[in-house]
Write an enzyme that holds these catalytic residues in place. Structure first.
Site, PDB file in Angstrom:
ATOM      1  N   HIS A  70       0.841  -1.199   0.000  1.00  6.40           N
ATOM      2  CA  HIS A  70       0.000   0.000   0.000  1.00  6.40           C
ATOM      3  C   HIS A  70       0.880   1.254   0.000  1.00  6.40           C
ATOM      4  CE1 HIS A  70      -3.641  -2.356   1.344  1.00  6.40           C
ATOM      5  NE2 HIS A  70      -2.653  -3.187   1.650  1.00  6.40           N
ATOM      6  N   ASP A 118     -30.651 -17.425  31.970  1.00  3.21           N
ATOM      7  CA  ASP A 118     -30.331 -16.437  30.936  1.00  3.21           C
ATOM      8  C   ASP A 118     -30.507 -16.995  29.531  1.00  3.21           C
ATOM      9  OD1 ASP A 118     -29.826 -14.239  32.480  1.00  3.21           O
ATOM     10  OD2 ASP A 118     -27.683 -14.601  32.659  1.00  3.21           O
ATOM     11  N   ILE A 148      -9.582   8.858   1.200  1.00  2.00           N
ATOM     12  CA  ILE A 148      -9.506   7.743   0.252  1.00  2.00           C
ATOM     13  C   ILE A 148      -9.555   6.417   1.003  1.00  2.00           C
ATOM     14  CG2 ILE A 148      -8.142   6.614  -1.541  1.00  2.00           C
ATOM     15  CD1 ILE A 148      -9.175   9.296  -2.450  1.00  2.00           C
ATOM     16  N   GLY A 174      -9.765   4.238   8.007  1.00  2.00           N
ATOM     17  CA  GLY A 174     -10.318   2.929   8.347  1.00  2.00           C
ATOM     18  C   GLY A 174     -10.370   2.700   9.840  1.00  2.00           C
ATOM     19  N   ASN A 223      -7.254  11.444   4.557  1.00  2.00           N
ATOM     20  CA  ASN A 223      -6.980  11.678   3.126  1.00  2.00           C
ATOM     21  C   ASN A 223      -8.182  11.427   2.225  1.00  2.00           C
ATOM     22  OD1 ASN A 223      -7.078   8.811   2.700  1.00  2.00           O
ATOM     23  ND2 ASN A 223      -4.936   8.650   3.321  1.00  2.00           N
ATOM     24  N   HIS A 272      -1.110  -1.515   7.208  1.00  2.00           N
ATOM     25  CA  HIS A 272      -0.815  -1.520   5.778  1.00  2.00           C
ATOM     26  C   HIS A 272       0.091  -0.354   5.380  1.00  2.00           C
ATOM     27  CE1 HIS A 272      -4.418   1.069   6.183  1.00  2.00           C
ATOM     28  NE2 HIS A 272      -3.906   1.735   5.163  1.00  2.00           N
ATOM     29  N   GLY A 290      -2.359  -4.960  13.282  1.00  2.00           N
ATOM     30  CA  GLY A 290      -3.165  -5.947  12.585  1.00  2.00           C
ATOM     31  C   GLY A 290      -4.485  -5.356  12.141  1.00  2.00           C
ATOM     32  N   LEU A 301      -7.528  -3.054  11.723  1.00  2.00           N
ATOM     33  CA  LEU A 301      -7.627  -1.609  11.948  1.00  2.00           C
ATOM     34  C   LEU A 301      -8.422  -1.306  13.218  1.00  2.00           C
ATOM     35  CD1 LEU A 301      -8.256  -0.268   8.335  1.00  2.00           C
ATOM     36  CD2 LEU A 301      -6.175  -0.095   9.681  1.00  2.00           C
ATOM     37  N   HIS A 314     -26.594 -16.480  26.391  1.00  2.00           N
ATOM     38  CA  HIS A 314     -25.533 -16.267  27.369  1.00  2.00           C
ATOM     39  C   HIS A 314     -24.829 -17.556  27.777  1.00  2.00           C
ATOM     40  CE1 HIS A 314     -26.972 -12.245  27.530  1.00  2.00           C
ATOM     41  NE2 HIS A 314     -26.304 -11.922  28.623  1.00  2.00           N
ATOM     42  N   HIS A 323      -4.049   3.287  -3.376  1.00  2.00           N
ATOM     43  CA  HIS A 323      -4.145   2.865  -1.976  1.00  2.00           C
ATOM     44  C   HIS A 323      -3.519   1.502  -1.743  1.00  2.00           C
ATOM     45  CE1 HIS A 323      -5.696   1.542   1.866  1.00  2.00           C
ATOM     46  NE2 HIS A 323      -6.311   2.686   2.085  1.00  2.00           N
ATOM     47  N   SER A 368     -20.183  -9.752  38.919  1.00  2.00           N
ATOM     48  CA  SER A 368     -20.604 -11.064  38.409  1.00  2.00           C
ATOM     49  C   SER A 368     -19.418 -11.931  38.008  1.00  2.00           C
ATOM     50  CB  SER A 368     -21.536 -10.888  37.205  1.00  2.00           C
ATOM     51  OG  SER A 368     -22.779 -10.332  37.597  1.00  2.00           O
ATOM     52  N   GLU A 381     -16.163  -5.057  25.476  1.00  2.00           N
ATOM     53  CA  GLU A 381     -15.195  -6.127  25.697  1.00  2.00           C
ATOM     54  C   GLU A 381     -13.969  -6.017  24.792  1.00  2.00           C
ATOM     55  OE1 GLU A 381     -19.179  -7.433  27.118  1.00  2.00           O
ATOM     56  OE2 GLU A 381     -18.441  -6.539  25.243  1.00  2.00           O
TER      57      GLU A 381
END
Length: 675
Positions: A29, A470, A185, A154, A183, A69, A116, A118, A474, A263, A383, A412
């Site tokens: 890229h 639940d 793009i 991204g 940018n 990238h 890794g 984005l 769950h 790109h 919990s 999470e």
């Protein structure tokens, strides 16, 4: 300040190197790297404080790159600092090269994180900024550093950016400065076709200082960085409007800037000319992998400046160490990465408790004994029982980082990445908790923690269908099988990429925590029960017996020459014990084996494995997850009773009866197996 002409030359040098790397590899890229070159050049040549001779210096500033990238930009800038050779740049994306397609953490070469998916990279930066604040609250100005992050369109769009932005703003991380390479793009379209949000207003709403600039203008970049460093209450987002593929030209010298085509492919594949582009940027197409002489002087000058800056910092640290010898000793130990020494055998557990409750007991001890530990929960501390830690400290708050509990809110993935960032910063031990079923939200981060070999402790409670009322939403069924795949995957050092532990009773939980704290090489998963579990039988000292869990699997109790071996992990082991009693009453000789970690068991000697589960034995496995959890242990001569469907909503004892997780069904299944 350096001469603008030289600064622009240096940015163009980065552009030439980045475009040439992609062109030679015929993969990568180039466009974004060419657009972002001005910012990274200003940062590395004038602002970032680090020790070129000691890249692991604890007090260094840290740079976290989100868009992996755009690795050619980072490698090129680091080459100007002397961390990569021109030959190494020319081997971009090739076998055995230190310049993979996406950067992999390598502190000695100046790479603080593996970039890794984005959105994760800048979230690590949030975690690093928290760790820096936490350590400064305990050690003082010796940990006075700035955390820089770089994000692309991204990364801004990935949902995790909302969590990272909220956390950083809420905690007032004024030591965090993030550059947004805007940018317009995307890889396959323009940003305006994807989103119409006002990014500046969004970050301002989260409590950030926002500065919008021309991201290709040296003076505007400097001014923004100076403002950001002067900010004392908020993190700063610098929105840099940049030009995708800046400097790219066609064979007829036509402009190839601001094009989607540049790109994600070499410039030649995008229709541009690499030769004309290099010429336009002041380079030599015959020798693209070279550093311009005036640029080499610029970075040599910065190296001298850093020598003086670092010498001053080291002198201040020495004076601090003499005045605070105990703190200096703590700091050295914390950054050594060694496990703290604790009297694990002395931890008292209440009998027949849920393993999440046993974990809470251990966490209470850790909160008081391990001063550099941070624990977190995704709004479930009462919990998942991470409140065992919280009760002995208080939450991190804006302006007060003397506490040690990170309230992540219902997020999470964000929590996991923030905790990974704390670990990447160094000097802290990090654990985070939620329900096991929500580990699904965390999978991308768990994978990156394993890839980066970060020893984050993942605490997952409510480990099975016994969540009960639940219902299936769950009740984790397939989650254990997914996580245990990480036990089978090797990291670059040839070790299991993750330690996964599902303890069978309260004492085994203590041992599991011991193993987690002593595992400084990979992430650890602790999978814990919601419901109470009957303690396993003991011939005397249950702790000493449970220590055998350090081999991944061990014999809980056994008749001589058993007819059948019963195998399980977690709460199912006590169910096996119920079945074993019925089988013995019927004259069947039984061995019960607890397997908190098959991956660890498989790394033991063949002799030990045979001593626990001999080849050719009749083996019955019981798992509250998919049968595949135990099929590798049970083998062709045995059978596994597990779940092959989602769960149901009902009290857990009803579910045990309906789904066959009772001593009586263990008896029935084993009799059928032996018949």
């Amino acid at each position: 300040m350096n001469d603008i002409k030289v600064m622009n030359r240096a940015a163009d040098n980065i552009r030439v190197l980045a475009a040439s790397m992609v062109e030679k590899a015929n993969s990568g890229h180039p466009g974004g790297a060419m657009g972002g070159a001005d910012f990274i050049n200003v940062l590395f040549s004038e602002y970032l404080v680090y020790d070129p001779k000691n890249p692991e210096w604890e007090g260094r500033d840290r740079y976290f790159q989100d868009p992996g990238h755009m690795s050619p930009m980072l490698y090129s800038a680091l080459a100007l600092t002397g961390k990569f050779t021109m030959e190494e740049l020319s081997q971009f994306r090739q076998w055995g090269s230190p310049t993979p397609g996406h950067p992999e953490v390598d502190i000695k070469r100046g790479i603080e994180n593996t970039s890794g998916p984005l959105g994760q990279g800048h979230t690590y930066a949030v975690g690093a900024a928290i760790a820096a604040k936490f350590l400064k609250a305990r050690l003082g100005d010796v940990m006075n550093q700035t955390i820089y992050a770089y994000i692309s369109d991204g990364g801004i769009q990935e949902e995790i950016s909302q969590g990272a932005g909220r956390v950083a703003g809420t905690l007032g991380l004024d030591n965090l400065i993030m550059f947004y390479d805007a940018n317009n793009i995307q890889l396959s379209t323009t940003v305006e076709e994807v989103t119409s949000e006002n990014v500046a207003m969004k970050y301002e709403a989260w409590g950030w200082k926002v500065i919008t600039i021309n991201g290709n203008d040296v003076n505007e970049i400097r001014k923004a960085l100076d403002e950001a460093k002067a900010e004392a209450n908020r993190p700063t987002l610098i929105i840099g409007n940049t030009i995708m593929g800046k400097g790219a030209r066609g064979a007829d010298q036509s402009c190839y800037e601001n094009k989607v085509s540049t790109h994600g492919q070499p410039l030649s594949a995008a229709g541009a000319s690499i030769e004309e582009t290099i010429k336009n940027l002041g380079g030599d197409p015959q020798h693209p992998f070279s550093v311009f002489p005036d640029v080499a002087e610029l970075y040599a000058k910065r190296a001298k400046e850093l020598e003086a800056i670092v010498a001053e910092r080291y002198a201040a640290k020495d004076a601090w160490a003499k005045a605070n010898p105990e703190l200096a000793e703590k700091m050295a130990f914390w950054f050594s990465g060694q496990a703290p020494q604790l009297d694990w055998a002395a931890i008292e557990q209440k009998a027949n408790q849920a393993t999440r409750a046993a974990s809470a007991t251990v966490l209470g001890i850790l909160a008081t004994k391990v001063e550099n530990m941070i624990c977190s929960s995704a709004d479930l501390s009462n919990s998942d029982k991470t409140d065992g830690f919280l009760k002995k400290t208080h939450s991190l708050r804006k302006g007060d980082f003397s506490g040690a509990f990170f309230q992540a809110g219902v997020s999470e993935l964000t929590m996991a990445c923030v905790c990974i960032g704390m670990s990447l910063h160094g000097g802290v031990i990090v654990a985070c908790g939620t329900f096991f079923v929500f580990s699904d939200y965390m999978k991308p981060a768990i994978r990156m923690a394993a890839l980066m070999e970060q020893p984050v402790k993942f605490i997952w409670s409510h480990d099975a269908f016994r969540v009960g009322e639940d219902g299936p939403t769950h009740e984790p069924v397939e989650q254990e099988a997914q996580i245990r795949l990480m036990e089978k995957l090797k990291n670059h050092k040839g070790h299991n990429s993750m330690l996964v532990l599902r303890p069978a009773d309260v004492i085994e939980t203590t041992v599991a925590w011991k193993m987690a704290m002593e595992n400084t090489a990979t992430p650890t998963a602790l999978i814990l029960s919601r419901q109470n579990i009957t303690d396993l039988p003991s011939k005397g000292n249950r702790y000493d017996e449970a220590l055998q869990a350090e081999k991944g699997a061990y014999i809980v109790e056994s008749d001589v020459n058993p007819d059948v071996i019963l195998v399980a992990s977690g709460s199912e082991v006590s169910t096996l014990e119920e079945g074993a009693a019925l089988l013995r009453a019927d004259g069947v000789k039984v061995r019960v084996v607890s397997v908190p970690s098959e991956g660890l068991f498989r790394s033991q000697s063949k002799e030990y494995q045979e001593s626990v589960i001999p080849t050719g034995s009749k083996v019955f496995g019981l798992t509250a997850g998919l049968p595949v959890n135990l099929e590798g242990l049970v083998g062709a001569n045995g059978k596994v009773w597990g779940l092959e469907s989602f769960g149901f909503s009902a009290p857990y004892k009803v579910l045990d009866e309906k789904l066959g997780f009772t001593g009586k069904n263990v008896y029935n299944q084993v009799k059928e197996l032996l018949a």
